[in-house]
Motif scaffolding. Structure first.
Motif, PDB file in Angstrom:
ATOM      1  N   ASN A   1       0.950  -1.134  -0.044  1.00  0.00           N
ATOM      2  CA  ASN A   1      -0.165   0.106   0.049  1.00  0.00           C
ATOM      3  C   ASN A   1       0.967   1.202   0.073  1.00  0.00           C
TER       4      ASN A   1
ATOM      5  N   ASP B   1       2.393   1.271  -3.716  1.00  0.00           N
ATOM      6  CA  ASP B   1       1.327   1.258  -4.976  1.00  0.00           C
ATOM      7  C   ASP B   1      -0.093   1.382  -4.132  1.00  0.00           C
ATOM      8  N   PRO B   2      -0.623   2.704  -3.898  1.00  0.00           N
ATOM      9  CA  PRO B   2      -1.867   2.972  -3.196  1.00  0.00           C
ATOM     10  C   PRO B   2      -2.876   2.526  -3.975  1.00  0.00           C
ATOM     11  N   THR B   3      -2.662   2.299  -5.465  1.00  0.00           N
ATOM     12  CA  THR B   3      -4.050   1.772  -6.068  1.00  0.00           C
ATOM     13  C   THR B   3      -4.525   0.285  -5.571  1.00  0.00           C
ATOM     14  N   ILE B   4      -3.441  -0.418  -5.150  1.00  0.00           N
ATOM     15  CA  ILE B   4      -3.881  -1.682  -4.728  1.00  0.00           C
ATOM     16  C   ILE B   4      -4.862  -1.749  -3.258  1.00  0.00           C
ATOM     17  N   GLN B   5      -5.919  -2.487  -3.716  1.00  0.00           N
ATOM     18  CA  GLN B   5      -6.922  -2.401  -2.658  1.00  0.00           C
ATOM     19  C   GLN B   5      -7.335  -3.993  -2.492  1.00  0.00           C
TER      20      GLN B   5
ATOM     21  N   TRP C   1      -3.991 -10.872  -4.847  1.00  0.00           N
ATOM     22  CA  TRP C   1      -3.656  -9.531  -5.023  1.00  0.00           C
ATOM     23  C   TRP C   1      -2.163  -9.426  -4.873  1.00  0.00           C
TER      24      TRP C   1
ATOM     25  N   TRP D   1       0.178  -7.503  -7.871  1.00  0.00           N
ATOM     26  CA  TRP D   1       1.136  -6.375  -7.579  1.00  0.00           C
ATOM     27  C   TRP D   1       2.712  -6.818  -7.903  1.00  0.00           C
TER      28      TRP D   1
ATOM     29  N   LYS E   1       3.106  -6.472 -11.565  1.00  0.00           N
ATOM     30  CA  LYS E   1       2.871  -5.132 -11.870  1.00  0.00           C
ATOM     31  C   LYS E   1       4.473  -4.306 -11.824  1.00  0.00           C
TER      32      LYS E   1
END
Length: 273
Positions: free
Chosen positions: A182, A185-189, A226, A230, A233
């Motif tokens: 997080n 990469d804050p876009t990973i929820q 997830w 990441w 990515k």
């Protein structure tokens, strides 16, 4: 009137230039045909190299997109059980109960996947050690402290105590790793929240309610999926940055060479003046 016959010597002399022109024209035509053939051959080579370059570039892009988390850690489900590489994690159905050998193998696959996240810039309170069906969790700097990620049906006065300690330590590892993800990469929820010993407010320990534990393991694998996304990515971003860096280095090198050529040209011009 008297006719003058042409001199044999004049006929011979006047014929030599004509023979020379015809011979020169013939050689010129042959050389032109040879050059045209060479141009055709070179054009075919250029087209072949262009096709090979396009094919190689496409293959290289496919190889760059490959990452172990996508090809070596397939997370899915089978009925109510979550699976990783086909191994089920759960003990719900009494009629078709998953044996511990398969569960232990699944935890071994999970340990391999999580070991790929190990890095100096991603500190965690515990480390996951993949050892197949006997994988474990350890504390950094304390190799004597081991928490097993495997169990069996043997009798014990404190059933699955060591296994539950391993599950709790594994969840702590995921909790620390989620914080790193997080932050980077804050876009990973993540779908399910992890707290101390719980995922989605449900304890992770193996208890008598096997259907609840099976559901918890399924949620755990979904969060792990997830993390795999990441990792893939990050791998793609590193490849993209390396490509840009290589292209930038090539541009700088060409610019530097051009400057050297311009300098040499100026020196030559000044010297001739």
């Amino acid at each position: 009137s008297t006719s003058i016959a042409p001199s044999p010597s004049r006929t011979f002399v006047s014929g030599r230039p004509m023979q020379s022109v015809v011979g020169f024209q013939r050689r010129w035509m042959q050389e032109c045909q040879a050059l045209e053939y060479e141009v055709t051959v070179q054009m075919e080579r250029v087209e072949s190299l262009a096709l090979q370059t396009s094919w190689t570039r496409e293959r290289a892009n496919r190889v760059r997109a490959i990452h172990p988390t996508n090809d070596c850690a397939y997370v899915w489900h089978s009925g109510s059980c979550g699976t990783i590489n086909g191994f089920r994690v759960g003990r719900e159905k009494a009629s078709d109960r998953v044996n511990w050998h398969e569960v232990n193998a699944a935890f071994g696959q999970l340990a391999v996947l999580l070991s790929l996240t190990k890095s100096d810039d991603r500190p965690t309170a515990v480390d996951v050690v993949p050892v197949g069906s006997s994988s474990k969790v350890t504390k950094p700097g304390d190799p004597r402290t081991l928490y097993p990620l495997h169990a069996d049906d043997s009798f014990s006065l404190m059933p699955k105590r060591s296994f539950n300690l391993g599950l709790t330590a594994l969840l702590r590892f995921l909790q620390d790793l989620r914080l790193v993800v997080n932050r980077m990469d804050p876009t990973i929820q993540f779908p399910y929240e992890i707290t101390a010993g719980k995922i989605a407010n449900t304890p992770i320990v193996y208890a008598s309610a096997e259907n609840i534990w099976t559901h918890v393991m399924k949620m755990l694998l979904i969060d792990v999926k997830w993390i795999a996304v990441w990792l893939a990515k990050q791998h793609h971003l590193r490849n993209h940055q390396n490509q840009r860096r290589r292209r930038g280095f090539g541009a700088k090198r060409i610019t530097h060479d051009d400057k050297d050529k311009d300098k040499d040209k100026d020196d030559a011009t000044g010297g001739s003046a």
